[in-house]
Design a protein around this motif. Structure first.
Motif, PDB file in Angstrom:
ATOM      1  N   THR A  16      43.646 -10.552  12.163  1.00 38.95           N
ATOM      2  CA  THR A  16      44.310 -10.521  10.859  1.00 38.95           C
ATOM      3  C   THR A  16      43.617 -11.472   9.876  1.00 38.95           C
ATOM      4  O   THR A  16      43.485 -11.174   8.685  1.00 38.95           O
ATOM      5  CB  THR A  16      45.807 -10.859  11.015  1.00 38.95           C
ATOM      6  OG1 THR A  16      46.376  -9.925  11.931  1.00 38.95           O
ATOM      7  CG2 THR A  16      46.547 -10.769   9.693  1.00 38.95           C
ATOM      8  N   ASN A  31      52.199 -11.319  11.569  1.00 43.15           N
ATOM      9  CA  ASN A  31      52.513  -9.899  11.485  1.00 43.15           C
ATOM     10  C   ASN A  31      51.953  -9.109  12.664  1.00 43.15           C
ATOM     11  O   ASN A  31      50.780  -9.193  12.956  1.00 43.15           O
ATOM     12  CB  ASN A  31      51.853  -9.384  10.200  1.00 43.15           C
ATOM     13  CG  ASN A  31      52.581  -8.213   9.640  1.00 43.15           C
ATOM     14  OD1 ASN A  31      53.406  -7.607  10.327  1.00 43.15           O
ATOM     15  ND2 ASN A  31      52.289  -7.886   8.402  1.00 43.15           N
ATOM     16  N   ASP A  67      43.834  -3.095  10.393  1.00 47.56           N
ATOM     17  CA  ASP A  67      44.048  -4.107  11.429  1.00 47.56           C
ATOM     18  C   ASP A  67      45.276  -3.625  12.185  1.00 47.56           C
ATOM     19  O   ASP A  67      46.381  -3.665  11.658  1.00 47.56           O
ATOM     20  CB  ASP A  67      44.306  -5.455  10.725  1.00 47.56           C
ATOM     21  CG  ASP A  67      44.951  -6.502  11.640  1.00 47.56           C
ATOM     22  OD1 ASP A  67      44.835  -6.377  12.869  1.00 47.56           O
ATOM     23  OD2 ASP A  67      45.562  -7.443  11.096  1.00 47.56           O
TER      24      ASP A  67
HETATM   25 MG    MG Z   1      47.153 -10.051  13.857  1.00 52.89          MG
END
Ligand code: MG
Ligand code: GDP
Length: 363
Positions: A16, A31, A67
């Protein structure tokens, strides 16, 4: 249409963080749901073209990064999340595998210790597992279909069976599909399966700030060990690149100079992804807009027109073409026309990197 790049890697490797660096995003590293972001493809020639052509607007090509927000480890086994993640990954054009090299005691490595080679192999195995599972399912189906097949169908099933069996055998010998020797026909025949190990792979080794001084030598050393056909490796300091991506260009530039980083991480990443994918750039000039487009090297003019609009492909008449260097040398379109440097090309003309094209078409 943009180029789609999927970001994979072990948990806590910095996926991320790198996604944020590439897209100038601010996705939370907490997240776990997928992040999707667009990034302009850096193209220095656009600025020069703007100076020569004076358009109202200049539009970059775009890349889309995904992602997936989870590790691909265990993806092939856990069918539940596997299915959804797999769908998302199957459709991308290239993969980035983020491998952790930074040390931070507060963030334990998922496999207990830092080991770049082990982590590269882990992900390679996961991609291969996923492809093997798909190959097995398809081969089973072919077996069933063969039982009731008519002679003509039989022929094509047997051909596919033979091809998939060969690919599977090589994959079991740890040769990813991207490294297998496939004829262009064979490659076309399996394109629909969207095998993960067939996709170009950029390994991004995520180094810590304390490793910046050795980034270049480390990259050279790792590349000599791990680069393969359609697979390259770069070192990037994800955390720093993410911070730099949030600054305005001139501030980021002076920080980079201070730190001895030659090219912004996001530019290098996309440049190498383009190389791995065999992509080139051409430009169009229409209704006061200069625009960059990405296409596969070797694409002809009519297909290139189709990238822009299907009507342009259908009604294609001719392409008016001038190379970037010629145009810049002339200083204006009018001058280039006077010198006879604008060429009229037909459907089968192979578009070259840097071509500036006006398509003529019927609607
Ligand atoms: Mg991540
Ligand atoms: N010290 C350091 N920490 C980093 C670096 N890259 C990522 N991290 C941290 O590692 C943790 C996991 O990063 P994240 O991007 O969420 O990894 P992901 O699980 O692969 O998406 C976060 O706390 C990041 O801030 C780095 O280069 N150096």
């Amino acid at each position: 249409m943009s180029v789609d790049i999927g970001i994979i890697g072990l948990a806590k490797s910095g996926k991320t963080t790198i996604f944020n660096a590439l897209t100038r995003g601010k996705a939370s590293t907490e997240n776990l749901t997928p992040n999707i972001g667009m990034a302009k493809v850096p193209e220095p020639r656009l600025k020069m073209l703007a100076d020569v052509l004076h358009p109202k607007r200049v539009v970059s090509a775009e890349a889309r990064y995904v992602d997936i927000g989870a590790s691909v480890k265990g993806m092939a086994k856990e069918q539940t999340i596997g299915g959804e993640l797999l769908n998302r990954l199957s459709s991308v054009d290239a993969l980035i595998n983020v491998v952790r090299a930074f040390t931070d005691e507060r963030i334990p490595h998922v496999d207990g210790s830092l080991d770049v080679e082990r982590d590269i192999t882990t992900i390679d195995l996961e991609l291969a597992f996923s492809d093997l599972a798909l190959l097995e399912r398809r081969l089973e189906r072919i077996n069933i279909s063969l039982k009731g097949a008519k002679p003509l169908e039989r022929q094509s099933f047997i051909h596919e069976q033979e091809l998939l069996t060969r690919i599977k055998a090589d994959l079991e010998k740890d040769i990813p599909i991207r490294e297998q020797e496939l004829s262009p026909d064979d490659a076309r025949a399996i394109a629909n399966y969207q095998f993960l190990s067939a996709k170009p792979l950029l390994i991004v080794v995520n180094i810590g700030e304390d490793q910046l001084a050795e980034a270049v030598s480390l990259e050279a050393e790792l590349n000599s060990r791990y680069s393969r056909p359609k697979r390259r490796l770069i070192t990037l300091c994800g955390k720093l690149e993410m911070e730099l991506a949030q600054l305005d260009n001139s501030d980021a530039e002076s920080f980079r100079t201070e730190l001895g980083i030659k090219e912004p991480g996001l530019e290098r990443t996309i440049r190498l992804s383009y190389e791995l994918l065999g992509l080139i750039t051409f430009f169009t000039m229409a209704s006061d807009e200069v625009k960059a487009w990405s296409i596969q090297s070797g694409t002809n003019a009519v297909k290139a027109a189709g990238k822009i609009h299907s009507d342009m492909e259908r009604g294609f008449i001719r392409a008016e073409v001038i190379g970037y260097n010629d145009l810049v040398k002339c200083g204006s379109l009018a001058e280039a026309r006077k010198k006879g440097l604008l060429r009229l090309e037909g459907k089968n003309y192979i578009v070259q990197d840097g071509d500036v094209i006006t398509f003529l078409f019927n609607v």
